[in-house]
Each structure stands twice: as structure tokens, then as C-alpha cells.
Design a protein around this motif. Structure first.
Motif, PDB file in Angstrom:
ATOM      1  N   ARG A  30       0.834  -1.204   0.000  1.00 22.01           N
ATOM      2  CA  ARG A  30       0.000   0.000   0.000  1.00 22.01           C
ATOM      3  C   ARG A  30       0.871   1.258   0.000  1.00 22.01           C
ATOM      4  N   GLN A  31       1.928   1.256   0.810  1.00 19.42           N
ATOM      5  CA  GLN A  31       2.808   2.421   0.872  1.00 19.42           C
ATOM      6  C   GLN A  31       3.547   2.627  -0.448  1.00 19.42           C
ATOM      7  N   HIS A  32       4.007   1.530  -1.044  1.00 20.12           N
ATOM      8  CA  HIS A  32       4.708   1.661  -2.321  1.00 20.12           C
ATOM      9  C   HIS A  32       3.760   2.176  -3.406  1.00 20.12           C
ATOM     10  N   ALA A  33       2.513   1.690  -3.417  1.00 17.73           N
ATOM     11  CA  ALA A  33       1.543   2.182  -4.393  1.00 17.73           C
ATOM     12  C   ALA A  33       1.314   3.677  -4.226  1.00 17.73           C
ATOM     13  N   GLY A  34       1.260   4.141  -2.968  1.00 15.89           N
ATOM     14  CA  GLY A  34       1.102   5.571  -2.732  1.00 15.89           C
ATOM     15  C   GLY A  34       2.271   6.384  -3.255  1.00 15.89           C
ATOM     16  N   LYS A  35       3.483   5.847  -3.127  1.00 14.05           N
ATOM     17  CA  LYS A  35       4.659   6.542  -3.655  1.00 14.05           C
ATOM     18  C   LYS A  35       4.637   6.578  -5.177  1.00 14.05           C
ATOM     19  N   VAL A  36       4.227   5.468  -5.799  1.00 14.82           N
ATOM     20  CA  VAL A  36       4.157   5.420  -7.261  1.00 14.82           C
ATOM     21  C   VAL A  36       3.172   6.457  -7.788  1.00 14.82           C
ATOM     22  N   ALA A  53       2.271   9.193  -6.281  1.00 18.46           N
ATOM     23  CA  ALA A  53       2.844  10.521  -6.039  1.00 18.46           C
ATOM     24  C   ALA A  53       3.856  10.889  -7.126  1.00 18.46           C
ATOM     25  N   VAL A  54       4.675   9.939  -7.547  1.00 16.12           N
ATOM     26  CA  VAL A  54       5.649  10.198  -8.619  1.00 16.12           C
ATOM     27  C   VAL A  54       4.929  10.499  -9.934  1.00 16.12           C
ATOM     28  N   LEU A  55       3.872   9.751 -10.227  1.00 19.26           N
ATOM     29  CA  LEU A  55       3.105  10.002 -11.448  1.00 19.26           C
ATOM     30  C   LEU A  55       2.488  11.398 -11.437  1.00 19.26           C
ATOM     31  N   ARG A  56       1.964  11.805 -10.300  1.00 16.17           N
ATOM     32  CA  ARG A  56       1.343  13.122 -10.220  1.00 16.17           C
ATOM     33  C   ARG A  56       2.384  14.236 -10.363  1.00 16.17           C
ATOM     34  N   GLY A  97       4.623  -9.395 -11.845  1.00 19.50           N
ATOM     35  CA  GLY A  97       4.184  -9.670 -10.483  1.00 19.50           C
ATOM     36  C   GLY A  97       4.983  -8.958  -9.414  1.00 19.50           C
ATOM     37  N   ARG A  98       5.780  -7.950  -9.783  1.00 15.59           N
ATOM     38  CA  ARG A  98       6.607  -7.236  -8.800  1.00 15.59           C
ATOM     39  C   ARG A  98       5.878  -5.963  -8.350  1.00 15.59           C
ATOM     40  N   LEU A  99       4.826  -6.142  -7.576  1.00 15.56           N
ATOM     41  CA  LEU A  99       4.019  -5.006  -7.144  1.00 15.56           C
ATOM     42  C   LEU A  99       4.715  -4.175  -6.080  1.00 15.56           C
ATOM     43  N   GLY A 100       5.705  -4.739  -5.421  1.00  9.24           N
ATOM     44  CA  GLY A 100       6.453  -3.977  -4.436  1.00  9.24           C
ATOM     45  C   GLY A 100       7.619  -3.225  -5.028  1.00  9.24           C
ATOM     46  N   ALA A 101       7.810  -3.326  -6.326  1.00 13.59           N
ATOM     47  CA  ALA A 101       8.911  -2.627  -7.002  1.00 13.59           C
ATOM     48  C   ALA A 101       8.441  -2.136  -8.362  1.00 13.59           C
ATOM     49  N   MET A 102       7.254  -1.528  -8.391  1.00 18.18           N
ATOM     50  CA  MET A 102       6.766  -0.985  -9.657  1.00 18.18           C
ATOM     51  C   MET A 102       7.672   0.121 -10.175  1.00 18.18           C
ATOM     52  N   LEU A 103       8.291   0.848  -9.247  1.00 21.83           N
ATOM     53  CA  LEU A 103       9.323   1.826  -9.584  1.00 21.83           C
ATOM     54  C   LEU A 103      10.508   1.595  -8.658  1.00 21.83           C
ATOM     55  N   PRO A 104      11.715   1.864  -9.123  1.00 20.31           N
ATOM     56  CA  PRO A 104      12.881   1.696  -8.244  1.00 20.31           C
ATOM     57  C   PRO A 104      12.787   2.609  -7.018  1.00 20.31           C
ATOM     58  N   ALA A 131      10.931   6.155  -6.406  1.00 19.58           N
ATOM     59  CA  ALA A 131       9.723   6.171  -5.577  1.00 19.58           C
ATOM     60  C   ALA A 131       9.921   6.956  -4.284  1.00 19.58           C
ATOM     61  N   ASP A 132      11.135   6.928  -3.713  1.00 15.59           N
ATOM     62  CA  ASP A 132      11.365   7.592  -2.426  1.00 15.59           C
ATOM     63  C   ASP A 132      11.486   9.104  -2.551  1.00 15.59           C
ATOM     64  N   GLN A 133      11.402   9.631  -3.757  1.00 22.30           N
ATOM     65  CA  GLN A 133      11.500  11.082  -3.933  1.00 22.30           C
ATOM     66  C   GLN A 133      10.230  11.805  -3.511  1.00 22.30           C
ATOM     67  N   GLU A 134       9.118  11.102  -3.429  1.00 17.84           N
ATOM     68  CA  GLU A 134       7.838  11.726  -3.110  1.00 17.84           C
ATOM     69  C   GLU A 134       7.218  11.054  -1.887  1.00 17.84           C
ATOM     70  N   LYS A 135       6.385  11.817  -1.176  1.00 17.87           N
ATOM     71  CA  LYS A 135       5.641  11.254  -0.058  1.00 17.87           C
ATOM     72  C   LYS A 135       4.472  10.438  -0.590  1.00 17.87           C
ATOM     73  N   PRO A 136       4.158   9.291   0.031  1.00 13.62           N
ATOM     74  CA  PRO A 136       3.073   8.447  -0.492  1.00 13.62           C
ATOM     75  C   PRO A 136       1.721   9.143  -0.411  1.00 13.62           C
ATOM     76  N   VAL A 137       0.895   8.879  -1.416  1.00 10.83           N
ATOM     77  CA  VAL A 137      -0.462   9.418  -1.486  1.00 10.83           C
ATOM     78  C   VAL A 137      -1.425   8.369  -0.952  1.00 10.83           C
TER      79      VAL A 137
END
Length: 303
Positions: A180-186, A188-191, A222-229, A233-239
Motif C-alpha cells: 500500500r505504501q509503495h503504491a502511494g509513492k508510485v 505521487a511520482v506520477l502526479r 508480479g513485482r508489485l512492491g517494485a513498480m518503480l525503483p 519512488a522515495d523522492q515523493e511522499k506516499p499518497v
């Protein structure tokens, strides 16, 4: 048992269409400056699977609609006549049994399509970005709006991916929390990349395309925990995703309308209209332009 010729032709057309969509994705990448990227086999297979199952899921939805209309027609005929009129067996076969057969043959199609939905959403967003790159003037403004809509669909698919693909058991909350946290970061990066469309469109389109390709390839593998490196991903706060809260609010309003109709003893002819109207209002209030997403929830409540 051999498949009838019309069904074989339809099956062949769906397969060819899915292959064409994978080729179109490759061509869109060239348009956006990624001519050096060759789609990996697992990503091409995922794109093919999405569009293949999409047609079967559409057929499944059509059969369900046809079945509901057929049952209503059969009930209306039986209520009008004391005995079954001539040709009733043909009506029952054509409007009830055939849709039931179609539902049975395509039973797994909606679920299989949902497993590839993130890949399909990324492919659609890349196509929208390619349209922006090749358009100009007023057409480019419309293309930018369409690209924004497709990116919003990608965000929704990113949040849903962990629940759809079910790579982690429900009891493994620590894994669910990490996904869930990684998805929020992804998201945030897209936005953040989408915001740059209002400043430098060509650079932003290239950046968005690179992100979407990474997300699609990781999802297909199937790498849902690493959709972005992590470096990205760590450049933005999770949404946070508020979809569950919106669904709960819409369901509460819809159930409140049902309770209100029974408490105030609204006549039957008007009760259905009031409930349907409140269902529509609750969907619009909770989801806005995406109110159609609540229709499946209403069907589940009715069931």
C-alpha cells in the motif's frame, strides 16, 4: 467437439486485435522517443492477455444484461397469459438459456481481465501521451485532457493492483502495508510528472512514458512492491487512497434511501424511482465523474 465457425472467426479476430494492440504500444514508444525499447515477452503477453480477456469480459456483461431483459420478458409474458403462448419455448431458449450459456463460458473473464488492468491502463496512457506528441493547437489541448484522464485510471489501477492480483494473503498485514505504501509513492511520482506537463510538455511526456513502461513491466512480472525503483519512488511522499471511504459513503447513502422508503411507506411505483435516483446521487457525490464505478457495487447489494 469442434467450435462453430462464427465463434472461431470471433476468437481469431479478438486474438489478432490483441496482437495489434501490442504492436501499437511498441509504435507509441517509438513516437515518444523510446525507439530503443523492445517490449519484453512477459509485457507483450500481458498486453495481449488484457485485450483478449477484455472482449470476453464485455461479452460476459452483455450476456448478464441480456439475461435480465430476457427474464423480465418471460415474466411479463407469463403474467399476461394464463397458459404459455405458442413459441414460448423459443423465447425462453433465445433470451434465457443462450445468455446463461454465454455467462457460463465467460465466467472467469472479468477476473482475468482485472489481473491485467494495470498493464492495460499503462498501455492506454502511453497511447494518449503519443497522441499529445503528434497533435497541435486545439487538438493538443483535448489530447492533454485525455492523457490526464488515462493517467488517473493508472493511479486507480495502481491502488487496486494488490487487491486484484492477490500476491499477498489477507492475513499478512505487514506485506499489505508495504504494498500500500509503495503504491502511494508510485502515484505521487506520477502526479509530480503530470504536473510538469504544464511547463515542459515534451520532457514531461518522455518522463511519464518511462514511468508507465516501468510500472507496466513490473506489474506484468508480479513485482508489485517494485513498480518503480526506490531511487525514484522515495523522492515523493506516499499518497493515500480514499476509494474505500468513498465506497462506504456511497453504500451508506444508498442503504439509507432504502430504509427511508420503507419507513415512510413510499408507494411501490415511486419507491423504485426514489431508490434508483438516490443510488445515482450517492454515486455522483462519492465518485464524481467516475460515478459508473459504483454500478457494480449496487448490483452486489441487490444480489
Amino acid at each position: 467437439m469442434s467450435i462453430p465457425h462464427p465463434l472461431r472467426a470471433l476468437r481469431r479476430w479478438c486474438s489478432e486485435f490483441a496482437v495489434e494492440q501490442a504492436d501499437t504500444l511498441q509504435e507509441n514508444l517509438r513516437t515518444l522517443g523510446y525507439s530503443w525499447i523492445v517490449l519484453p515477452f512477459h509485457l507483450r503477453a500481458a498486453v495481449h492477455g488484457y485485450y483478449l480477456w477484455m472482449h470476453r469480459a464485455a461479452l460476459h456483461s452483455f450476456c448478464r444484461f441480456a439475461l435480465s431483459c430476457g427474464l423480465a420478458l418471460v415474466i411479463a409474458i407469463l403474467c399476461q397469459y394464463e397458459q404459455a403462448p405458442p413459441g414460448m419455448s423459443g423465447v425462453f431458449f433465445g433470451f434465457v438459456l443462450l445468455p446463461l450459456l454465454g455467462i457460463g463460458l465467460t465466467e472467469n473473464a472479468p477476473g482475468r481481465m482485472r489481473q491485467y488492468r494495470l498493464v492495460g491502463a499503462c498501455a492506454a496512457a502511453i497511447g494518449a501521451c503519443a497522441t499529445v506528441r503528434t497533435s497541435a493547437g486545439s487538438e493538443r489541448r483535448r489530447a492533454l485532457r485525455a492523457a490526464s484522464v488515462t493517467i488517473r485510471s493508472v493511479e486507480r489501477a495502481v491502488f487496486r493492483a494488490r487487491r486484484v492480483q492477490r500476491t499477498a494473503a489477507r492475513g499478512r498485514r505487514f506485506r499489505q502495508a508495504a504494498l500500500r505504501q509503495h503504491a502511494g509513492k508510485v502515484v505521487a511520482v506520477l502526479r509530480a510528472a503530470e504536473v510538469r506537463l504544464d511547463a515542459n510538455q515534451d520532457a514531461a511526456l518522455e518522463e511519464l512514458t518511462g514511468l508507465l513502461v516501468r510500472i507496466a513491466a513490473s506489474s506484468a512480472g508480479g513485482r508489485l512492491g517494485a513498480m518503480l525503483p526506490e531511487s525514484i519512488a522515495d523522492q515523493e511522499k506516499p499518497v493515500r487512497s480514499y476509494e474505500l471511504l468513498r465506497t462506504t459513503a456511497a453504500v451508506a447513502l444508498f442503504l439509507g434511501a432504502i430504509v427511508g422508503v420503507s419507513v415512510w411507506e413510499v408507494p411501490d411505483p415511486a419507491a423504485g424511482t426514489v431508490i434508483a435516483g438516490m443510488g445515482l446521487v450517492s454515486a455522483v457525490v462519492a465518485f464524481g465523474p467516475d460515478w459508473r464505478r459504483f454500478i457494480s457495487t449496487i448490483e452486489l447489494l441487490r444480489g
